[in-house]
Design a protein around this motif. Sequence first.
Motif, short mmCIF file in Angstrom:
data_model
loop_
_atom_site.label_atom_id
_atom_site.label_comp_id
_atom_site.label_asym_id
_atom_site.label_seq_id
_atom_site.Cartn_x
_atom_site.Cartn_y
_atom_site.Cartn_z
N THR A 75 41.02 31.94 37.42
CA THR A 75 40.47 33.14 36.80
C THR A 75 41.55 33.93 36.06
O THR A 75 41.26 34.63 35.10
N GLY A 76 42.78 33.82 36.52
CA GLY A 76 43.89 34.41 35.78
C GLY A 76 44.25 35.83 36.15
O GLY A 76 44.72 36.59 35.29
N ALA A 77 44.04 36.24 37.40
CA ALA A 77 44.51 37.57 37.82
C ALA A 77 45.99 37.69 37.54
O ALA A 77 46.78 36.78 37.86
N ARG A 78 46.40 38.81 36.96
CA ARG A 78 47.79 38.95 36.51
C ARG A 78 48.77 39.01 37.68
O ARG A 78 49.89 38.55 37.59
N SER A 79 48.37 39.62 38.78
CA SER A 79 49.22 39.68 39.97
C SER A 79 48.61 38.78 41.04
O SER A 79 47.72 39.18 41.78
N GLN A 80 49.09 37.54 41.10
CA GLN A 80 48.54 36.59 42.05
C GLN A 80 48.79 37.04 43.49
O GLN A 80 48.02 36.71 44.39
N ALA A 81 49.89 37.78 43.73
CA ALA A 81 50.18 38.24 45.09
C ALA A 81 49.06 39.13 45.64
O ALA A 81 48.87 39.22 46.85
N SER A 82 48.30 39.77 44.75
CA SER A 82 47.21 40.64 45.20
C SER A 82 46.04 39.87 45.79
O SER A 82 45.31 40.39 46.62
N VAL A 83 45.86 38.62 45.34
CA VAL A 83 44.65 37.89 45.71
C VAL A 83 44.92 36.52 46.34
O VAL A 83 44.00 35.93 46.94
N SER A 84 46.13 36.00 46.20
CA SER A 84 46.38 34.61 46.61
C SER A 84 46.28 34.42 48.12
O SER A 84 46.16 33.29 48.60
N TRP A 85 46.33 35.49 48.90
CA TRP A 85 46.23 35.40 50.36
C TRP A 85 44.80 35.19 50.84
O TRP A 85 44.58 34.79 51.98
N ILE A 86 43.82 35.42 49.97
CA ILE A 86 42.41 35.32 50.37
C ILE A 86 41.97 33.87 50.42
O ILE A 86 42.10 33.13 49.44
N ASP A 87 41.43 33.46 51.55
CA ASP A 87 40.87 32.11 51.67
C ASP A 87 39.41 32.09 51.26
O ASP A 87 38.99 31.30 50.42
N ARG A 88 38.63 33.01 51.82
CA ARG A 88 37.22 33.09 51.46
C ARG A 88 36.68 34.46 51.86
O ARG A 88 37.30 35.18 52.65
N VAL A 89 35.53 34.78 51.29
CA VAL A 89 34.84 36.04 51.58
C VAL A 89 33.40 35.70 51.92
O VAL A 89 32.74 34.94 51.19
#
Length: 509
Positions: free
Chosen positions: A124-138
Amino acid sequence: MRNLNRKTLILNTVAAFALCVGSASAGPADNSLTIGIGEEPPGFDGYISTARDGVMITRHLFDMLVYRNPETFEYEPLLATEWSRIDDLTWEFKLREGVTFHDGSAFDAEDVVWTLTTYADPETGARSQASVSWIDRVEAVDPMTVRIISKNPFPAAMEFIAGSLPIYPSDYAQEVGLQAFGQAPVGTGPYRYVSGDSGQFTLEAFHDYYTDGGKGTPSIQTLNVRIIPDTATRIAEVIGGNVEWIWNVPEDQVAQLDGLPHVTAELGSTMRIAMVAMDAAGRANPDSPMADVNVRRAINHAIDREGIVANLVGGDGEVIDVPCYPMQFGCDTSAAVTYDYDPERARELLAEAGYPDGFRIRMSSYRDRSRAEAVQSNLAAVGITADLEMVQARASFSSWREGGVDLWYGDWGSFSIADASASIGNFFDGSSNDGARDQAVMDLIAEAGAIVDEDARLAAYSEAIREISDKAYWVPMHTIVMGYAYTTGLDFTPHVDELPRFFLTSWSE
């Protein structure tokens, strides 16, 4: 900006005042506020528009699940009214009933699941991967309950949930596509996007906004945002009353502006840090001198950080020795290897590295030319010619991320997240922000980001700081002090997290 240019700026602003002093401020009359910012956001998608001007605007359009109070730093209800940790990987959130998006559609668990699942996907290309890369699933437990499950134990989860994860309407965003959504945003925030074109846009208070969340009910009804890239022009506009609030005011202009009867100007502390990042991995040039640790140590010794802070930063800005904001959890200042200002030692190290006559490199910066030129001058004094490009923040950051320059004098606000995973974890994790690509450091960052025990987590970050500073991947420079100027009578409070909150701002009666 050179001293001569700064003196010219003062003269220009005073001249502008003489020409414009009769102009009346429309803001109090129609309960609007005209804001001047320096850079036009690429859109209003909070996962893509990560320059601070864009972050400021998206906080007004969108809500997170949780609100962090800027005075107490305590978490307060926003889109979620309750939350609890189920286990080391799982947080559960009870969602607020009766919330509507700006288009009238109802907010529920599907919106949370879709938004976070979409942006946790690297494609998807979120600019700050550190903000979202920890999420496995919702997962949706029921229509008003969600669970966020991390890939590994992630103790900083709540910081990111409250600080950098806005929630979007899943139906609308999928219908129009993410690119179109960024140009015509729909959120649940206290303001809604009304209209705009190149150079300006308008937000209006959302009258169906819930009144019992952390953001409260906005007092100012209309926010008119103008993009004014030139600093002198922004200052002249606030003097003339055509703009009623600006930031990024140079430190040496603040006292001049505050001396005017109809303008209030001040310096505010921030969590933002400045650095000179070095392309040790050779992305810009496979034969880059930056690959040599002695060259990087030489650059650390060559830069007069104390002088830059004393003469060009102002306020309570201070020199830092760590690649993080000192008050963030995990930012162990005692772990850093430090480098005194020592040009002679810098020249010795360059000679040891095989560069007795120096070399030429490319350097990018933004925000404050005078500071960048001071670094350029310091490097020239030890034989390093830095070809400096001064561009807007987004272009400068992109040149670093895309491996286009050897040195980047940039800064980072960590999305105002009080955890080192948002600073060290963002720049030394192997992502496009990482100019070191040091596997040992990346392993320590990954370890620190996945430990629940605070002592063990702190130990991992401390070791990472020792490695980063010993190998001199950065020149940690200083904390950033933000200059604000606004029409007297505006009740505005700057906060250390560098997030102007116009939903908490009002005109004095």
